[in-house]
Design a protein around this motif. Structure first.
Motif, mmCIF file in Angstrom:
data_model
loop_
_atom_site.group_PDB
_atom_site.id
_atom_site.type_symbol
_atom_site.label_atom_id
_atom_site.label_comp_id
_atom_site.label_asym_id
_atom_site.label_seq_id
_atom_site.Cartn_x
_atom_site.Cartn_y
_atom_site.Cartn_z
ATOM 1 N N ASP A 1 0.710 -1.193 -0.072
ATOM 2 C CA ASP A 1 -0.218 -0.182 -0.033
ATOM 3 C C ASP A 1 0.785 1.441 0.151
ATOM 4 N N GLY A 2 2.292 1.182 -0.101
ATOM 5 C CA GLY A 2 3.146 2.404 -0.319
ATOM 6 C C GLY A 2 3.658 2.803 1.148
ATOM 7 N N THR A 3 3.284 2.161 2.261
ATOM 8 C CA THR A 3 3.632 2.712 3.489
ATOM 9 C C THR A 3 5.232 1.898 3.892
ATOM 10 N N GLN A 4 5.969 2.638 4.559
ATOM 11 C CA GLN A 4 7.310 2.229 4.804
ATOM 12 C C GLN A 4 7.057 1.344 6.062
ATOM 13 N N VAL A 5 7.665 0.016 5.975
ATOM 14 C CA VAL A 5 7.774 -1.051 7.144
ATOM 15 C C VAL A 5 9.032 -1.506 7.241
ATOM 16 N N ARG A 6 9.276 -1.955 8.545
ATOM 17 C CA ARG A 6 10.364 -2.984 8.810
ATOM 18 C C ARG A 6 10.177 -4.299 8.697
ATOM 19 N N ARG A 7 10.380 -4.969 7.723
ATOM 20 C CA ARG A 7 9.915 -6.326 7.404
ATOM 21 C C ARG A 7 11.276 -7.081 6.524
ATOM 22 N N PHE A 8 11.494 -8.169 6.566
ATOM 23 C CA PHE A 8 12.232 -9.110 5.723
ATOM 24 C C PHE A 8 11.286 -9.739 4.693
ATOM 25 N N CYS A 9 12.054 -9.895 3.511
ATOM 26 C CA CYS A 9 11.493 -10.428 2.304
ATOM 27 C C CYS A 9 10.871 -11.786 2.470
ATOM 28 N N THR A 10 11.532 -12.603 3.484
ATOM 29 C CA THR A 10 11.203 -14.010 3.461
ATOM 30 C C THR A 10 11.103 -14.379 5.096
ATOM 31 N N ASP A 11 10.462 -15.419 5.278
ATOM 32 C CA ASP A 11 10.145 -16.184 6.651
ATOM 33 C C ASP A 11 11.461 -16.480 7.067
ATOM 34 N N GLN A 12 12.442 -17.327 6.013
ATOM 35 C CA GLN A 12 13.610 -17.771 6.801
ATOM 36 C C GLN A 12 14.377 -16.653 7.065
ATOM 37 N N GLN A 13 14.473 -15.481 6.739
ATOM 38 C CA GLN A 13 15.181 -14.292 7.172
ATOM 39 C C GLN A 13 14.489 -14.129 8.518
ATOM 40 N N ALA A 14 13.110 -14.030 8.581
ATOM 41 C CA ALA A 14 12.803 -13.566 10.014
ATOM 42 C C ALA A 14 13.196 -14.636 11.019
ATOM 43 N N LEU A 15 13.007 -15.747 10.693
ATOM 44 C CA LEU A 15 13.293 -16.934 11.707
ATOM 45 C C LEU A 15 14.772 -16.660 12.122
ATOM 46 N N LYS A 16 15.681 -16.546 11.118
ATOM 47 C CA LYS A 16 16.990 -16.356 11.591
ATOM 48 C C LYS A 16 17.300 -15.160 12.206
ATOM 49 N N TYR A 17 16.648 -14.046 12.168
ATOM 50 C CA TYR A 17 16.768 -12.798 12.860
ATOM 51 C C TYR A 17 16.321 -12.974 14.470
ATOM 52 N N VAL A 18 15.185 -13.887 14.347
ATOM 53 C CA VAL A 18 14.625 -13.966 15.928
ATOM 54 C C VAL A 18 15.493 -14.932 16.634
ATOM 55 N N SER A 19 16.380 -16.094 15.740
ATOM 56 C CA SER A 19 17.055 -16.785 16.538
ATOM 57 C C SER A 19 18.276 -15.996 17.003
ATOM 58 N N GLN A 20 18.762 -15.143 16.086
ATOM 59 C CA GLN A 20 20.098 -14.507 16.605
ATOM 60 C C GLN A 20 19.904 -13.570 17.750
ATOM 61 N N ARG A 21 18.912 -12.971 17.752
ATOM 62 C CA ARG A 21 18.442 -11.835 18.976
ATOM 63 C C ARG A 21 18.229 -12.577 20.154
ATOM 64 N N PHE A 22 17.594 -13.917 19.950
ATOM 65 C CA PHE A 22 16.958 -14.340 21.156
ATOM 66 C C PHE A 22 17.954 -15.472 21.664
ATOM 67 N N LEU A 23 18.725 -16.171 20.998
ATOM 68 C CA LEU A 23 19.782 -17.260 21.180
ATOM 69 C C LEU A 23 21.221 -16.741 21.021
ATOM 70 N N GLY A 24 21.457 -15.712 20.373
ATOM 71 C CA GLY A 24 22.939 -15.576 19.946
ATOM 72 C C GLY A 24 23.312 -16.286 18.835
#
Length: 409
Positions: free
Chosen positions: A179-202
């Motif tokens: 819809d043209g708004t600016q958001v902070r999101r990854f392009c794939t679920d795989q990236q999102a899972l790796k990001y949460v893993s890195q922040r949560f478990l190091g």
């Protein structure tokens, strides 16, 4: 920039992203905190952010007419201060969006209770939902080539020099949504899972991602099953009644509280197995899990043995459900399998006390626990007075057997 201010308690409201499922229960720990604050004041600042920075709707329906700040971390201190009669509390005001506020709430442990596995799971799911893509990718963000979903995009990046914006360490990139708004999101679920893993478990290896995926599956369980992982004081009256109806001890909590026990993964696996294998009209998966936990958990069980018991039962009952077609047959198969498993466990835990004679080995290992139960059984059968007497008898019998077998004089 962080600003420190004394704010009126009336100007504060709980943030929609804060991780505590029930911030204040009035239990002994809560009363001790209130007494400590009454005597010494609020020693650790409450972390808040301006209410206008909150994008997620507050599902708790709090009255925010007078509120101007949302509590990101320190909700127990806030409630304890009000209990102690404080009208203002020291706060650190941070400018944080929903994602940053959610992480702050999860990792901030100062002057608070440990989070239960249920709270960790729900908070990680909230964070994951904030950063995962809302729709399947239709093109490569690097070269613009049309793509038919995440799998094709990942294969394309693996075969070319194209790289996706964002990383597990840097976080999600700022992107334009449909819809043209600016958001902070990854392009794939795989990236999102790796990001949460890195922040949560190091780390963001496959094992870490698997742990996070387990938490996300826990967060998808029905609320009454999630309550198995709450501390007793945090359960609602309805949750306590539901657990008691199935014989579940409401004074205990499943899981380590740190997301490390794996019990939640076995609960999820059992729920999904029954949901997948049983006919809709035959067995309700929520009822099946509650009945199983109520029947197969004994006070003497370690967390590891409970996990193994649930896994063994799941394998047995799944094999039965696969063979039986009609709902009546499946109900009977489930009931009979559960009764047989419970009867075997009852014989072990009620008729024979599971003592541990092997104190210098892995007391949580399956072999040790099995040997301990055998040890207790033979102690009962032989009516000996102690461990030493039993060992001497068994050793003597073993020597005599060897002598006879080998032909020793």
């Amino acid at each position: 920039m962080i600003e420190r201010r004394d704010l009126p308690v009336d100007s504060l409201v709980l943030d929609a992203v804060q991780s505590r499922d029930e911030a204040w229960t009035g239990d002994e720990d809560d009363r001790k905190l209130a007494d400590s604050i009454a005597a010494d004041g609020v020693l650790q600042d409450i972390i808040v952010r301006p209410l206008e920075a909150v994008e997620l709707a507050d599902e708790q329906g709090s009255d925010t007419d007078e509120a101007t700040y949302a509590i990101v971390a320190g909700s127990r201190r806030y409630h304890a201060a009000m209990e102690a009669g404080y009208e203002t509390v020291p706060c650190k005001v941070v400018n944080a969006d929903d994602l940053d506020a959610a992480w702050t709430s999860l990792v901030e442990n100062t002057d608070r209770k440990e989070l239960s596995e249920q709270e960790i799971a729900n908070q990680l799911k909230l964070i994951y939902e904030l950063v995962r893509p809302r729709e399947e990718p239709e093109s490569c963000p690097a070269c613009g080539v049309d793509m038919a979903g995440e799998s094709e995009l990942l294969a394309h990046c693996a075969a070319t020099a194209c790289t996706l914006p964002g990383s597990p360490s840097d976080g999600p990139p700022v992107r334009s949504s449909s819809d043209g708004t600016q958001v902070r999101r990854f392009c794939t679920d795989q990236q999102a899972l790796k990001y949460v893993s890195q922040r949560f478990l190091g780390r963001d290896d496959d094992s870490a991602v698997s742990i996070v995926e387990g938490h996300l599956r826990t967060a998808e369980l029905p609320p009454v099953l999630q309550s198995l992982f709450k501390v007793p004081e945090d359960r609602t009256e309805q949750e306590r009644m539901a657990l008691e109806n199935y014989g579940v001890d409401v004074q205990t909590t499943l899981g380590s509280g740190e997301g490390k026990s794996g019990t939640s993964r076995e609960i999820v696996a059992l729920y999904e197995a029954v949901d997948e294998e049983a006919e809709t009209a035959a067995i309700d998966p929520t009822d099946a899990v509650l009945e199983t936990v109520g029947s197969l958990r004994f006070d003497e069980m370690s967390e590891q043995e409970l996990r193994r018991t649930l896994r063994d039962f799941r394998h047995s009952v799944t094999a039965q459900l696969e063979d039986d077609v009609s709902p009546d047959d499946q109900r009977e198969a489930f009931r009979e399998t559960l009764q047989n498993c419970a009867a075997a466990l009852r014989e072990t835990y009620e008729e024979v006390e599971p003592t541990r004679p092997f104190k210098k080995v892995d007391v949580l290992g399956p072999d040790t626990q099995q040997h301990s139960r055998w040890h207790a059984r033979v102690m009962q059968q032989r009516d000996v007075n102690g461990h030493g007497e039993l060992v001497r008898e068994l050793y003597q019998e073993r020597l005599e057997t060897l002598a006879e077998t080998e032909g020793w004089e």
